[in-house]
Design a protein around this motif. Structure first.
Motif, mmCIF file in Angstrom:
data_model
loop_
_atom_site.group_PDB
_atom_site.id
_atom_site.type_symbol
_atom_site.label_atom_id
_atom_site.label_comp_id
_atom_site.label_asym_id
_atom_site.label_seq_id
_atom_site.Cartn_x
_atom_site.Cartn_y
_atom_site.Cartn_z
ATOM 1 N N ASN A 62 3.233 10.159 -9.878
ATOM 2 C CA ASN A 62 3.111 10.464 -11.147
ATOM 3 C C ASN A 62 2.481 11.702 -10.955
ATOM 4 O O ASN A 62 2.084 12.870 -11.664
ATOM 5 N N ARG A 63 1.796 12.153 -9.446
ATOM 6 C CA ARG A 63 1.277 13.857 -9.527
ATOM 7 C C ARG A 63 2.100 14.540 -9.904
ATOM 8 O O ARG A 63 2.154 15.651 -10.664
ATOM 9 N N HIS A 90 -2.894 17.601 -10.280
ATOM 10 C CA HIS A 90 -2.867 17.575 -8.755
ATOM 11 C C HIS A 90 -3.776 15.967 -8.593
ATOM 12 O O HIS A 90 -3.631 15.367 -7.492
ATOM 13 N N LYS A 91 -4.308 15.863 -9.684
ATOM 14 C CA LYS A 91 -5.493 14.799 -9.911
ATOM 15 C C LYS A 91 -4.859 13.591 -10.915
ATOM 16 O O LYS A 91 -5.180 12.648 -11.079
ATOM 17 N N ASN A 92 -3.281 13.677 -10.769
ATOM 18 C CA ASN A 92 -2.919 12.747 -11.640
ATOM 19 C C ASN A 92 -3.065 12.742 -12.755
ATOM 20 O O ASN A 92 -2.868 11.706 -13.750
ATOM 21 N N PHE A 110 4.290 17.927 -16.520
ATOM 22 C CA PHE A 110 3.596 17.692 -18.008
ATOM 23 C C PHE A 110 2.984 19.080 -17.952
ATOM 24 O O PHE A 110 3.361 19.787 -19.213
ATOM 25 N N ALA A 111 2.289 19.604 -17.189
ATOM 26 C CA ALA A 111 1.401 20.995 -16.749
ATOM 27 C C ALA A 111 2.138 22.051 -17.864
ATOM 28 O O ALA A 111 1.727 22.989 -17.884
ATOM 29 N N VAL A 112 3.071 22.071 -16.639
ATOM 30 C CA VAL A 112 4.175 23.221 -16.589
ATOM 31 C C VAL A 112 4.634 23.689 -18.409
ATOM 32 O O VAL A 112 4.556 24.616 -18.171
ATOM 33 N N LYS A 113 5.534 22.066 -18.850
ATOM 34 C CA LYS A 113 6.205 22.292 -19.809
ATOM 35 C C LYS A 113 5.179 22.273 -21.204
ATOM 36 O O LYS A 113 5.716 23.335 -22.148
ATOM 37 N N THR A 115 1.017 -1.268 -0.174
ATOM 38 C CA THR A 115 0.174 -0.125 0.146
ATOM 39 C C THR A 115 0.778 0.970 -0.070
ATOM 40 O O THR A 115 0.113 2.106 -0.600
ATOM 41 N N MET A 116 1.940 1.286 0.603
ATOM 42 C CA MET A 116 2.464 2.625 0.677
ATOM 43 C C MET A 116 3.591 2.455 -0.245
ATOM 44 O O MET A 116 3.209 4.428 -0.632
ATOM 45 N N ARG A 117 4.347 1.077 -1.195
ATOM 46 C CA ARG A 117 4.571 2.061 -2.391
ATOM 47 C C ARG A 117 3.526 2.138 -3.668
ATOM 48 O O ARG A 117 3.870 3.452 -4.367
ATOM 49 N N ARG A 118 2.238 1.994 -3.263
ATOM 50 C CA ARG A 118 1.454 2.463 -4.409
ATOM 51 C C ARG A 118 1.340 4.250 -3.974
ATOM 52 O O ARG A 118 0.861 4.825 -5.036
ATOM 53 N N LEU A 119 1.085 4.420 -2.853
ATOM 54 C CA LEU A 119 0.890 6.066 -2.760
ATOM 55 C C LEU A 119 2.263 6.550 -3.247
ATOM 56 O O LEU A 119 2.471 7.431 -3.933
ATOM 57 N N ASP A 120 3.642 6.132 -2.493
ATOM 58 C CA ASP A 120 4.590 6.994 -3.476
ATOM 59 C C ASP A 120 4.522 6.360 -5.232
ATOM 60 O O ASP A 120 4.785 7.643 -5.853
ATOM 61 N N GLU A 121 3.543 5.401 -5.622
ATOM 62 C CA GLU A 121 3.681 5.687 -7.008
ATOM 63 C C GLU A 121 2.539 7.035 -7.848
ATOM 64 O O GLU A 121 3.124 7.707 -8.810
ATOM 65 N N ARG A 122 1.777 7.062 -7.095
ATOM 66 C CA ARG A 122 0.493 7.966 -6.656
ATOM 67 C C ARG A 122 1.242 9.634 -6.477
ATOM 68 O O ARG A 122 0.780 10.704 -7.570
ATOM 69 N N TYR A 123 2.361 9.589 -5.330
ATOM 70 C CA TYR A 123 3.074 10.740 -5.911
ATOM 71 C C TYR A 123 4.075 11.085 -6.843
ATOM 72 O O TYR A 123 3.652 12.373 -7.321
#
Length: 271
Positions: free
Chosen positions: A121-122, A165-167, A128-131, A111-119
């Motif tokens: 990805n965000r 911020h919603k990935n 991406f939005a800035v670029k 679970t923690m790793r998936r949270l890290d992945e979401r972070y």
């Protein structure tokens, strides 16, 4: 200690937590000769039996992190059979959390790793939005999850950042009558394009405030009502040509507009 110590780290996820705890403990002993052997993604009894069998012939400790009861019980039973020292890292913590919070853990590995992945990805979505903000690079249009188009001051950039911020990877393109339209807009599905429009009077007020904040004369054509009407008319034609959904952002907060966009994306199976 003359014999090398073998520390077997077993986990139902990647095992990084168990390894770091084992290293921290080992660092408290002088002149220790040890080797850590990490076994991630343990999910079957046969894996455990093979590891315990190997450890039984060595000077060893079993360290494990698992939230799956069956795996924990098997490790403990097999270690006790072979008289191997073992350390269950997660269970005491889960028990304490349960005592304080009063609810049960979800018992889902990684679970923690998936949270890290979401972070991460965000963070990638924000970059991406800035670029690809304000049509800087039209190549982003094909890479984006969604593309926002509209005249100036229709909240394209704030919406891009909010959605990031919603990935969600967002590119945005300003619609200006004198500027050529990126051909990439016609190469993607209209479902991935979102048109933004606004009431001309409201837009006029926003642009005048923008000019004031920049210390410029608010009589510039940028805030001229006739010019705004011309831009909106041009934008409407482009959006009809692209056949994309359109949102009037005049009296909507960024959160409200973003919610509408995400709902449309869900309906179109984009998220």
């Amino acid at each position: 200690m003359s014999d090398k110590l073998y520390i077997y780290v077993l986990s139902d996820s990647i095992g990084e937590t168990g390894e770091q705890v084992a290293k921290a403990a080992a660092a408290q002993f002088k002149d220790i000769d040890y080797r850590i052997k990490r076994f991630p993604y343990i999910s079957e009894k046969e894996q455990i039996l093979n590891i315990i069998q190997e450890a039984a012939g060595l000077n060893s400790i079993i360290v494990f992190t698992t939230v799956i009861e069956e795996i924990k019980e098997t490790i403990i039973i097999e270690c006790e059979k072979k008289d191997i020292e073992y350390v269950d890292i997660m269970s005491p913590l889960l028990g304490s959390f349960h005592n304080v919070l009063g609810n049960e853990p979800v018992h889902v590995p990684g679970t923690m790793r998936r949270l890290d992945e979401r972070y991460f990805n965000r963070v990638a979505a924000i970059e991406f939005a800035v670029k690809y903000d304000d049509g800087k690079d039209s190549r982003g249009i094909k890479k984006a999850d969604i593309v926002l188009i509209g005249v100036s001051r229709t909240s394209k950039t704030p919406l891009s950042m909010y959605l990031a911020h919603k990935n969600i990877k967002v590119a945005n393109v300003p619609l200006v009558p004198e500027a050529p339209l990126p051909k990439e807009l016609f190469d993607i599905s209209p479902k991935r394009i979102m048109g933004l429009t606004a009431n001309p009077i409201k837009l006029n007020e926003i642009r005048q405030e923008r000019l004031k904040s920049l210390g410029l004369n608010n009589n510039a054509s940028y805030a001229n009502l006739d010019r705004i009407l011309e831009e909106l008319d041009y934008a409407e034609k482009i959006m009809k040509k692209l056949n994309c959904p359109v949102i009037d952002v005049s009296n909507k907060a960024v959160e409200e507009s973003a919610s509408i966009i995400m709902e449309i994306m869900r309906e179109n199976d984009l998220i």
